[in-house]
Design a protein around this motif. Structure first.
Motif, mmCIF file in Angstrom:
data_model
loop_
_atom_site.group_PDB
_atom_site.id
_atom_site.type_symbol
_atom_site.label_atom_id
_atom_site.label_comp_id
_atom_site.label_asym_id
_atom_site.label_seq_id
_atom_site.Cartn_x
_atom_site.Cartn_y
_atom_site.Cartn_z
ATOM 1 N N LEU A 7 0.860 -0.994 0.122
ATOM 2 C CA LEU A 7 -0.053 -0.194 0.251
ATOM 3 C C LEU A 7 1.014 1.263 0.012
ATOM 4 O O LEU A 7 1.706 1.425 0.899
ATOM 5 C CB LEU A 7 -0.912 0.038 1.297
ATOM 6 N N ALA A 9 -0.439 4.563 -0.342
ATOM 7 C CA ALA A 9 -1.087 5.730 0.079
ATOM 8 C C ALA A 9 -2.343 5.315 0.451
ATOM 9 O O ALA A 9 -2.963 4.463 -0.105
ATOM 10 C CB ALA A 9 -0.992 6.724 -0.914
ATOM 11 N N ARG A 10 -3.008 6.030 1.317
ATOM 12 C CA ARG A 10 -4.411 6.083 1.692
ATOM 13 C C ARG A 10 -5.322 6.514 0.546
ATOM 14 O O ARG A 10 -4.937 7.536 0.090
ATOM 15 C CB ARG A 10 -4.631 6.650 3.011
ATOM 16 N N GLU A 54 -7.385 4.338 6.989
ATOM 17 C CA GLU A 54 -6.466 4.297 8.350
ATOM 18 C C GLU A 54 -7.370 3.958 9.344
ATOM 19 O O GLU A 54 -7.286 3.294 10.389
ATOM 20 C CB GLU A 54 -5.831 5.833 8.586
ATOM 21 N N GLU A 64 -1.382 -1.401 6.212
ATOM 22 C CA GLU A 64 -0.335 -0.345 6.576
ATOM 23 C C GLU A 64 0.509 0.188 5.331
ATOM 24 O O GLU A 64 0.928 -0.682 4.699
ATOM 25 C CB GLU A 64 0.859 -0.926 7.604
ATOM 26 N N ILE A 65 0.585 1.580 5.331
ATOM 27 C CA ILE A 65 1.311 2.170 4.151
ATOM 28 C C ILE A 65 2.706 1.637 4.365
ATOM 29 O O ILE A 65 3.383 1.594 5.225
ATOM 30 C CB ILE A 65 1.242 3.643 4.359
#
Length: 332
Positions: A7, A9-10, A54, A64-65
């Motif tokens: 991942l 970015a959100r 998040e 988790e990023i």
């Protein structure tokens, strides 16, 4: 070396390819009590979009990023020192989104040899479908059943299972005429209501003129409200998912509805939220039922298959866009 999907970015909206990063890392070395698995197939599911945020309401830790995503996978054991697993054994586990997975032995579950000819079938969402039909909606012979989100990995199996439990009329919901035609032509649905083709309640009343006895709800929102409006006295409603909220954009959930509790009370309607982690005993039961159904042709496994780990982000994006019918599998 092997590849894994991390991942990056959100999300602030829909799933997009730039939210992911595919990196090459060394293949890990297993220690005593650990298992190294060469993943062959992984599944993507709508809940993964939720876990990219998040903070979520799902009882699972968010991704988790900078770390690889995870999810259901199946693969062959490469090495398993100090365990009862042997190289070549096929196992199921939860560390997808990578070509090789290192996990503790108790997190790798051996697949019974010869049970299913296609390893991808190990990744069906059938246990959830069986749970919702049998223990949530308590489908009985003669029931009219409504399955929301009928074209997804869960719903495409729930309709088939409802028929096995004696339902005489099975109605689904989906987002396009093309999927509706496939649900009726290939998966035994008697009628389908289509999101965006007019008020859901009006469509549902036409499809179920004598009302609904059991509801398998994957979606929430307008579809659940319509099901409650059309439900017969004594109807059982299984709340299995909330796709209207999970796939919401910019944090705007469309899964919430107002309940007329007096109406529910007067009609003796039961609403039951039900999750698979409370019914894991159904997994081996489903495995046997599914294997038998695939052999005899009484069950099918609708799914789409993309090839290569680099296609995993696309697989999740297309799933959330509603482009596929059934489960979405990535063959590694």
């Amino acid at each position: 070396m092997h590849r894994e999907v991390r991942l990056a970015a959100r999300p602030k909206g829909p799933v997009a390819d730039e939210l992911f990063e595919i990196v090459e890392v060394p293949v890990p070395e297993p220690g005593p009590g650990q298992v190294l698995v060469r993943n062959t197939h992984m599944a993507v599911a709508a809940v993964m979009r939720t876990l990219m945020d998040e903070i979520t309401d799902v009882p699972m830790p968010p991704f988790e990023i900078g770390a690889p995503l995870n999810g259901p996978a199946v693969g062959a054991v490469v090495a398993a020192p100090g365990t009862d697993l042997a190289p070549g054994d096929l196992v199921e586990h939860r560390l997808g989104w990578r070509e090789y997975a290192l996990l503790d032995a108790d997190a790798a579950h051996r697949v019974e040899p010869g049970l299913r000819s296609d390893p991808a079938a190990c990744l069906s969402q059938g246990p959830t479908a069986l749970m919702g039909i049998e223990r949530g909606a308590e489908v009985r012979p003669g029931d009219t059943v409504f399955v929301t989100g009928a074209a997804g990995g869960v719903g495409s199996l729930a309709g088939q299972i409802a028929r096995q439990f004696g339902a005489t009329r099975v109605i689904g919901s989906t987002g396009s005429r093309q999927k509706a035609d496939r649900l009726m032509g290939e998966l035994g649905y008697d009628a389908v209501v289509i999101r965006g083709a007019g008020p859901i309640e009006e469509q549902l009343r036409r499809a179920a003129p004598e009302g609904i006895d059991a509801v398998f709800d994957n979606v929430g929102g307008e579809q659940l409200a319509a099901a409650l409006a059309v439900a017969n006295r004594g109807a059982r409603v299984a709340i299995v998912g909330a796709l209207a909220g999970q796939l919401s954009v910019n944090g705007t959930s469309t899964s919430r509805i107002e309940l007329d509790t007096l109406s529910l009370l007067s009609r003796s309607i039961t609403l039951r939220g039900i999750a698979l982690y409370d019914h894991l005993d159904l997994v081996p039961q489903w495995n046997r039922r599914f294997a038998e159904g695939l052999r005899t042709g009484t069950l099918t496994f609708p799914h789409s298959r993309l090839r290569g780990i680099d296609q995993a982000p696309r697989a999740l994006r297309e799933l959330t866009e509603g482009r596929h019918l059934g489960a979405v599998i990535v063959e590694l």
